[in-house]
Write a protein that holds these residues in place. Structure first.
Motif, PDB file in Angstrom:
ATOM      1  N   SER A   1       0.943  -1.251   0.183  1.00  0.00           N
ATOM      2  CA  SER A   1       0.034   0.076   0.038  1.00  0.00           C
ATOM      3  C   SER A   1       1.047   1.295  -0.019  1.00  0.00           C
ATOM      4  O   SER A   1       1.992   1.358   0.335  1.00  0.00           O
ATOM      5  CB  SER A   1      -0.926  -0.011   1.215  1.00  0.00           C
ATOM      6  OG  SER A   1      -1.731  -1.070   1.246  1.00  0.00           O
ATOM      7  N   VAL A   2       0.118   2.515  -0.411  1.00  0.00           N
ATOM      8  CA  VAL A   2       1.134   3.828  -0.297  1.00  0.00           C
ATOM      9  C   VAL A   2       1.198   3.965   0.965  1.00  0.00           C
ATOM     10  O   VAL A   2       2.471   4.640   1.399  1.00  0.00           O
ATOM     11  CB  VAL A   2      -0.022   4.806  -1.131  1.00  0.00           C
ATOM     12  CG1 VAL A   2       0.636   6.065  -0.839  1.00  0.00           C
ATOM     13  CG2 VAL A   2       0.095   4.381  -2.492  1.00  0.00           C
ATOM     14  N   ARG A   3       0.319   3.735   1.905  1.00  0.00           N
ATOM     15  CA  ARG A   3       0.573   4.317   3.499  1.00  0.00           C
ATOM     16  C   ARG A   3       0.665   2.973   4.258  1.00  0.00           C
ATOM     17  O   ARG A   3       0.042   1.770   3.920  1.00  0.00           O
ATOM     18  CB  ARG A   3      -0.621   4.919   3.792  1.00  0.00           C
ATOM     19  CG  ARG A   3      -0.508   6.467   3.326  1.00  0.00           C
ATOM     20  CD  ARG A   3      -1.874   7.237   3.621  1.00  0.00           C
ATOM     21  NE  ARG A   3      -2.796   6.816   3.171  1.00  0.00           N
ATOM     22  CZ  ARG A   3      -3.521   7.196   1.982  1.00  0.00           C
ATOM     23  NH1 ARG A   3      -2.717   7.705   0.979  1.00  0.00           N
ATOM     24  NH2 ARG A   3      -4.663   6.431   1.200  1.00  0.00           N
TER      25      ARG A   3
ATOM     26  N   ALA B   1       6.735   1.292  -1.052  1.00  0.00           N
ATOM     27  CA  ALA B   1       6.887   2.579  -1.379  1.00  0.00           C
ATOM     28  C   ALA B   1       8.251   3.474  -0.485  1.00  0.00           C
ATOM     29  O   ALA B   1       8.613   4.570  -1.090  1.00  0.00           O
ATOM     30  CB  ALA B   1       5.744   3.416  -1.551  1.00  0.00           C
TER      31      ALA B   1
ATOM     32  N   THR C   1       6.016   0.274   4.171  1.00  0.00           N
ATOM     33  CA  THR C   1       5.667   0.041   2.815  1.00  0.00           C
ATOM     34  C   THR C   1       6.724  -0.307   1.789  1.00  0.00           C
ATOM     35  O   THR C   1       8.076   0.342   1.929  1.00  0.00           O
ATOM     36  CB  THR C   1       4.784   1.396   2.135  1.00  0.00           C
ATOM     37  OG1 THR C   1       5.729   2.451   2.280  1.00  0.00           O
ATOM     38  CG2 THR C   1       3.622   1.395   3.160  1.00  0.00           C
TER      39      THR C   1
ATOM     40  N   GLY D   1       6.569   5.740  -4.976  1.00  0.00           N
ATOM     41  CA  GLY D   1       5.646   5.642  -6.267  1.00  0.00           C
ATOM     42  C   GLY D   1       5.227   3.998  -6.244  1.00  0.00           C
ATOM     43  O   GLY D   1       4.085   3.838  -6.917  1.00  0.00           O
TER      44      GLY D   1
ATOM     45  N   GLU E   1       2.978   0.980  -5.586  1.00  0.00           N
ATOM     46  CA  GLU E   1       1.789   0.535  -5.279  1.00  0.00           C
ATOM     47  C   GLU E   1       1.387  -0.746  -5.769  1.00  0.00           C
ATOM     48  O   GLU E   1       1.286  -0.943  -7.186  1.00  0.00           O
ATOM     49  CB  GLU E   1       0.726   1.674  -5.623  1.00  0.00           C
ATOM     50  CG  GLU E   1      -0.543   1.286  -4.784  1.00  0.00           C
ATOM     51  CD  GLU E   1      -1.713   2.413  -4.728  1.00  0.00           C
ATOM     52  OE1 GLU E   1      -2.780   2.151  -4.396  1.00  0.00           O
ATOM     53  OE2 GLU E   1      -1.469   3.377  -5.450  1.00  0.00           O
TER      54      GLU E   1
END
Length: 325
Positions: free
Chosen positions: A228-230, A242, A240, A247, A249
């Protein structure tokens, strides 16, 4: 011919009655639904999409006062059920509840497909399914950086499990490997390979959270990162991907689709009902048990997400020469 006041009154009343009948008929045609709704689920009964689809159908049935009949049509990476849905009349009485791969991966991974994404109209994305990079508890890899270092030291020797070619776990791991510049050994499993992961017979897996969370809680596997992004409430201490590769996801999702040509008023009504479900405290509590994330949102929001994800997965398909029959 001379018309008496009584005659004129009768004529006016008749015209008014005809107008009322016409308006009533029009409203009857506009009413939705007036009969049972068929919800095609292109997954076997008892799987996560089936369970979540039945939850949605039960709540929709209560709100719209009509039965929602779930029809499981599994097979060929959701192609069988999706084909059955798109062959139905676009009147709002056949809907599709499916996962992301149906519209964001299959069109690029399969050489031939009996449907196109344009055959389906996005209604609402009901939930997001984070994926978790996990290793056996006894693995020497304590962090994502450890895993990357080991994979770079032994190109092609670090193995990972997935649910098969073209599935979101496979695509997300391929995307991660591309991002990190890794050559990994893909081992597809029908069941995702978690048993072999726990047993140390495979090095790593990028698994849907609902599948792997019980094993994480039981201490049988170690989570290294989430897609996930968060960060997730259910795994708040797990970073994450990320955070290492901005970027990135790789979540999957479930969503409701109508068929191309379905009246906009029906789509709007289904969207409104679905958003009420997604925003309810009951739904959020229910999903939290599985580590899933409620979404909701408008048909336009859903369409934009599908467009963005389609570009991402099309590139992964191309970069990894993925081709399915």
């Amino acid at each position: 011919m001379h018309r008496t006041p009584a005659t004129r009154l009768r004529s006016a009343m008749a015209a008014a009655l005809l107008g009322l009948v016409a308006v009533t008929s029009a409203h009857a045609q506009d009413r939705y639904p007036t009969k049972a709704i068929r919800l095609v689920v292109p997954f076997p009964a008892g799987t996560a999409p089936d369970v979540m689809a039945r939850y949605w159908g039960d709540r929709v049935s209560k709100q719209l006062q009509q039965p929602v009949i779930v029809e499981n049509r599994a097979g060929a990476s959701t192609i069988v059920g999706t084909q059955a849905a798109v062959a139905s009349p676009a009147d709002g009485y056949t809907l599709l509840y499916t996962a992301s791969g149906t519209v964001t991966i299959n069109p690029f991974a399969y050489k031939k497909l009996p449907y196109q994404p344009q055959d389906l109209v996005p209604v609402t994305r009901m939930l997001s399914i984070p994926l978790v990079v996990s290793v056996p508890t006894e693995s020497p890899h304590k962090t994502l950086a450890d895993l990357i270092k080991a994979a770079k030291a032994k190109p092609g020797q670090v193995s990972y499990a997935s649910y098969g070619m073209g599935t979101v776990p496979h695509m997300s791991m391929a995307y991660f490997a591309n991002s990190a510049g890794l050559a990994l050994n893909h081992i597809p499993y029908r069941d995702g390979g978690l048993t072999d992961l726990i047993g140390g017979r495979v090095d790593v897996a990028f698994s849907p959270i609902a599948d792997v969370l019980p094993y994480i809680k039981a201490g049988k596997v170690r989570p290294l990162a989430v897609s996930s992004v968060r960060r997730l409430d259910s795994l708040a201490q797990v970073p994450t991907v990320a955070e290492s590769f901005p970027g990135f996801e790789g979540d999957s999702w479930h969503g409701v689709f109508a068929l191309k040509g379905t009246p906009q008023s029906v789509i709007d009504q289904l969207g409104a009902v679905s958003r009420r479900i997604a925003e309810s405290g009951e739904y959020r509590q229910y999903l939290s048990e599985f580590g899933l994330v409620p979404v909701g949102g408008s048909p336009a929001d859903f369409s934009q997400l599908i467009e963005a994800e389609s570009k991402r997965w099309a590139k992964v398909v191309k970069d990894n020469s993925i081709s399915l029959e």
